[in-house]
Design a protein around this motif. Structure first.
Motif, short mmCIF file in Angstrom:
data_model
loop_
_atom_site.label_atom_id
_atom_site.label_comp_id
_atom_site.label_asym_id
_atom_site.label_seq_id
_atom_site.Cartn_x
_atom_site.Cartn_y
_atom_site.Cartn_z
N LEU A 1 0.83 -1.22 0.00
CA LEU A 1 0.00 0.00 0.00
C LEU A 1 0.86 1.26 0.00
O LEU A 1 0.42 2.31 -0.45
N ALA A 2 2.05 1.13 0.54
CA ALA A 2 3.00 2.24 0.44
C ALA A 2 3.64 2.21 -0.95
O ALA A 2 4.21 1.19 -1.36
N GLU A 3 3.52 3.31 -1.65
CA GLU A 3 4.17 3.42 -2.96
C GLU A 3 5.66 3.68 -2.80
O GLU A 3 6.48 3.22 -3.60
N SER A 4 5.99 4.44 -1.75
CA SER A 4 7.40 4.76 -1.47
C SER A 4 7.53 5.24 -0.03
O SER A 4 6.53 5.56 0.63
N TRP A 5 8.77 5.27 0.47
CA TRP A 5 9.06 5.82 1.79
C TRP A 5 10.41 6.52 1.78
O TRP A 5 11.29 6.18 1.00
N GLU A 6 10.55 7.49 2.65
CA GLU A 6 11.78 8.28 2.68
C GLU A 6 11.99 8.82 4.09
O GLU A 6 11.10 9.43 4.67
N PRO A 7 13.21 8.62 4.66
CA PRO A 7 13.48 9.15 6.00
C PRO A 7 14.09 10.54 5.95
O PRO A 7 14.58 10.98 4.89
N ASP A 8 14.09 11.21 7.10
CA ASP A 8 14.89 12.42 7.21
C ASP A 8 16.33 12.01 7.51
O ASP A 8 16.65 10.82 7.61
N ALA A 9 17.20 12.99 7.67
CA ALA A 9 18.62 12.68 7.83
C ALA A 9 18.91 11.90 9.10
O ALA A 9 19.87 11.12 9.16
N GLY A 10 18.07 12.09 10.13
CA GLY A 10 18.34 11.45 11.41
C GLY A 10 17.54 10.18 11.65
O GLY A 10 17.60 9.61 12.75
N PHE A 11 16.78 9.72 10.66
CA PHE A 11 15.95 8.52 10.77
C PHE A 11 14.88 8.63 11.87
O PHE A 11 14.45 7.62 12.42
N THR A 12 14.46 9.85 12.19
CA THR A 12 13.44 10.03 13.23
C THR A 12 12.07 10.38 12.65
O THR A 12 11.07 10.31 13.37
N ARG A 13 12.01 10.76 11.37
CA ARG A 13 10.74 11.01 10.70
C ARG A 13 10.78 10.36 9.32
O ARG A 13 11.79 10.45 8.60
N TRP A 14 9.71 9.66 8.99
CA TRP A 14 9.62 8.97 7.71
C TRP A 14 8.33 9.39 7.01
O TRP A 14 7.25 9.38 7.61
N ARG A 15 8.45 9.76 5.73
CA ARG A 15 7.28 10.11 4.91
C ARG A 15 6.94 8.92 4.01
O ARG A 15 7.79 8.45 3.25
N VAL A 16 5.71 8.46 4.10
CA VAL A 16 5.24 7.31 3.33
C VAL A 16 4.14 7.78 2.39
O VAL A 16 3.13 8.35 2.83
N THR A 17 4.32 7.55 1.11
CA THR A 17 3.32 7.91 0.10
C THR A 17 2.47 6.68 -0.22
O THR A 17 3.02 5.61 -0.55
N LEU A 18 1.16 6.81 -0.12
CA LEU A 18 0.24 5.69 -0.34
C LEU A 18 -0.10 5.54 -1.82
O LEU A 18 -0.14 6.52 -2.57
N ARG A 19 -0.39 4.33 -2.22
CA ARG A 19 -0.92 4.08 -3.55
C ARG A 19 -2.38 4.55 -3.61
O ARG A 19 -3.02 4.76 -2.59
N GLN A 20 -2.88 4.65 -4.81
CA GLN A 20 -4.31 4.92 -4.98
C GLN A 20 -5.03 3.58 -4.92
O GLN A 20 -5.10 2.85 -5.91
N ALA A 21 -5.55 3.26 -3.76
CA ALA A 21 -6.20 1.98 -3.51
C ALA A 21 -7.52 2.22 -2.81
O ALA A 21 -7.74 3.28 -2.20
N THR A 22 -8.42 1.25 -2.90
CA THR A 22 -9.74 1.38 -2.27
C THR A 22 -10.04 0.17 -1.40
O THR A 22 -9.56 -0.93 -1.64
N PHE A 23 -10.86 0.41 -0.37
CA PHE A 23 -11.41 -0.68 0.42
C PHE A 23 -12.56 -1.34 -0.36
O PHE A 23 -13.04 -0.80 -1.36
N HIS A 24 -12.99 -2.48 0.12
CA HIS A 24 -14.00 -3.25 -0.60
C HIS A 24 -15.36 -2.56 -0.66
O HIS A 24 -16.20 -2.91 -1.51
#
Length: 504
Positions: free
Chosen positions: A84-107
């Motif tokens: 479901l995560a399309e990608s992820w990326e940390p900050d320089a200190g590995f204390t914050r991570w940005r996760v981009t979601l795919r375009q997906a739907t629940f049932h």
């Protein structure tokens, strides 16, 4: 006489299991073409759940991955792969991570949103609950985490964590719609949607046509239960199912000409778990004796001939961070006997708990009991309830049959070996070990992480309660004509993955 009795009992169990399977579906032979695929697993009886955050058994995990998605899952090399995560990326200190979601739907048609992710993780980490992924997700500071627009989640962590994608792929870390409390008719975002459930018997799902990765080839997927391996094999041979989970090497050899055998080499850890918080295995001398009296080669050759390799009392052979520099533990019966005498345990009664809940458990326990007796211990085998075995052994017994599918070594430690771990079958709890774990996952340097993992594994090898005697091929079987079943280790993305399977 014992051999005849066991053979008759096995035959009766298989016959009963086959009869049960016949009553679970619509009757008759499995449908072909794009229709219904029937898969049979061992189960947990009345204790089974459809709540993906409570999934613990292999059949529960397989159903959860059919109904739900995680942000990431594990590839066959046990590295995290985006889902479901399309990608992820940390900050320089590995204390914050940005996760981009795919375009997906629940049932039910609703989009999967950052709010659903945050709500799912909040549920898993609820202080009043004991969800399996709780210890892995505990490092997330949800108060400092937030949604950024419609498709981005920004996670704040309580400490630097260089292996955060492992958390996204943690066993049980599924995403459910925000506000979900009732799982009697589950709604997920996976490749199949819910149709019906007979607890302890069967679950029927259907193809979700709008699945983000493409609709499954099969129209319906039915999970059936047979705890005896012989019943699962007979159901497959008799045409009642298309897929049978968890076969022994002996069954695989016997039926290779009639069934399609799929192996994932060396992917199942086989062990005995000693509880280090209680007698008699709170004595480190006795634990060391247990490690030394174990004839691993005999166990491997007897239980998994031609389908396994010996272990060295550590999980994750061949995986990232595995301490292959630690010398292989020798078989040293004389030293084991001396340690048993030193511990005042000569002639000590030892109850070894096992079960038919997993293929090969009873056979391994029988061999190991003889090895214990050869070292001067009075071993008896206790049969655990196959329906509740995996939950029972978390609190009961002193030494039990144990095994595991694949997961990163970091996740194995987080979920099973920390003082806060919720599935800690050995009751290992050491503040200095917990501190090394925090050091390992927080270190920005790969070399520093490796050194910390080595330190943890040295502690476990010397003093731990997990006696890892072997690594077996993970074996499943299908009926001829079924395609798309991959040789993936258990608990990884392509294990028990039915959206890519086709029927002839």
């Amino acid at each position: 006489m014992m051999r005849d009795h066991l053979s008759r009992r096995g035959f009766l169990a298989a016959t009963a299991g086959a009869a049960l399977l016949a009553g679970c579906g619509t009757g008759g032979a499995p449908s072909t073409g794009g229709g219904r695929l029937r898969a049979v697993f061992a189960g947990g009886g009345a204790t089974e759940v459809l709540d993906p955050h409570l999934a613990n058994l292999f059949n529960e995990a397989a159903r959860a991955k059919a109904l739900y998605d995680k942000l990431a899952d594990l590839g066959s090399d046990v590295s995290p792969q985006p889902r479901l995560a399309e990608s992820w990326e940390p900050d320089a200190g590995f204390t914050r991570w940005r996760v981009t979601l795919r375009q997906a739907t629940f049932h039910d048609g609703r989009p999967v949103r950052p709010q659903d992710v945050l709500a799912s993780y909040a549920r898993i980490t609820d202080p009043g609950k004991t969800f399996r992924a709780k210890s892995s997700l505990a490092l997330i500071d949800l108060r400092s985490s937030r949604a950024v627009g419609d498709r981005v989640v920004e996670f704040g962590l309580r400490r630097p964590f260089a292996e955060f994608p492992n958390v996204l792929a943690a066993f049980g870390a599924y995403i459910v719609p925000e506000g979900t409390t009732d799982f009697s008719r589950p709604v997920g975002s996976g490749p199949f949607s819910f149709v019906s459930w007979k607890p302890g018997s069967s679950v029927l799902l259907k193809r979700y046509p709008d699945y983000w990765e493409g609709a499954p080839s099969i129209e319906e997927l039915e999970f059936l239960i047979a705890n005896e391996e012989s019943a699962r094999v007979n159901a497959l041979l008799g045409g009642q199912v298309h897929y049978a989970h968890d076969l022994s090497p002996a069954s695989a050899r016997q039926h290779a000409g009639r069934l399609t055998i799929v192996r994932a080499p060396g992917s199942s850890m086989n062990a005995f778990a000693m509880k280090v918080d209680r007698a008699p295995f709170d004595d480190p001398d006795l634990r060391e004796a247990m490690f030394l009296l174990t004839d691993r080669r005999q166990l491997v050759d007897t239980v998994m001939p031609g389908a396994g390799q010996i272990g060295n009392d550590l999980f994750g052979k061949g995986y990232l961070h595995y301490a292959d520099s630690i010398p292989q533990r020798p078989f040293d019966l004389d030293r084991a006997r001396a340690l048993i005498r030193k511990a005042g345990a000569d002639g000590l009664p030892v109850e070894l708990t096992t079960s038919t809940a997993a293929a090969g458990f009873v056979e391994a326990a029988t061999v190991f009991a003889d090895q214990l007796r050869a070292a001067g211990l009075k071993a008896t085998i206790v049969s655990g309830d196959k329906d509740t075995y995996w939950s029972d052994i978390l609190t009961k017994g002193s030494i039990v049959s144990f095994r595991s599918g694949a997961m990163p070594i970091e996740t194995h430690i987080a979920q099973r070996l920390l003082s806060t771990s919720t599935t800690n079958a050995t009751k290992w709890a050491r503040p200095e070990f917990d501190a090394l774990y925090r050091e390992a996952v927080s270190a920005p340097s790969a070399a520093d992480r490796e050194a910390a993992y080595l330190g943890m594994q040295r502690m476990l090898h010397a003093e731990g309660g997990l006696l890892v005697w072997g690594f077996a091929d993970w074996i499943v079987a299908t009926s001829p004509g079924v395609t798309g079943v991959l040789p993936a280790p258990a608990n990884t993305l392509d294990w028990a993955r039915f959206d890519k399977v086709r029927l002839a």
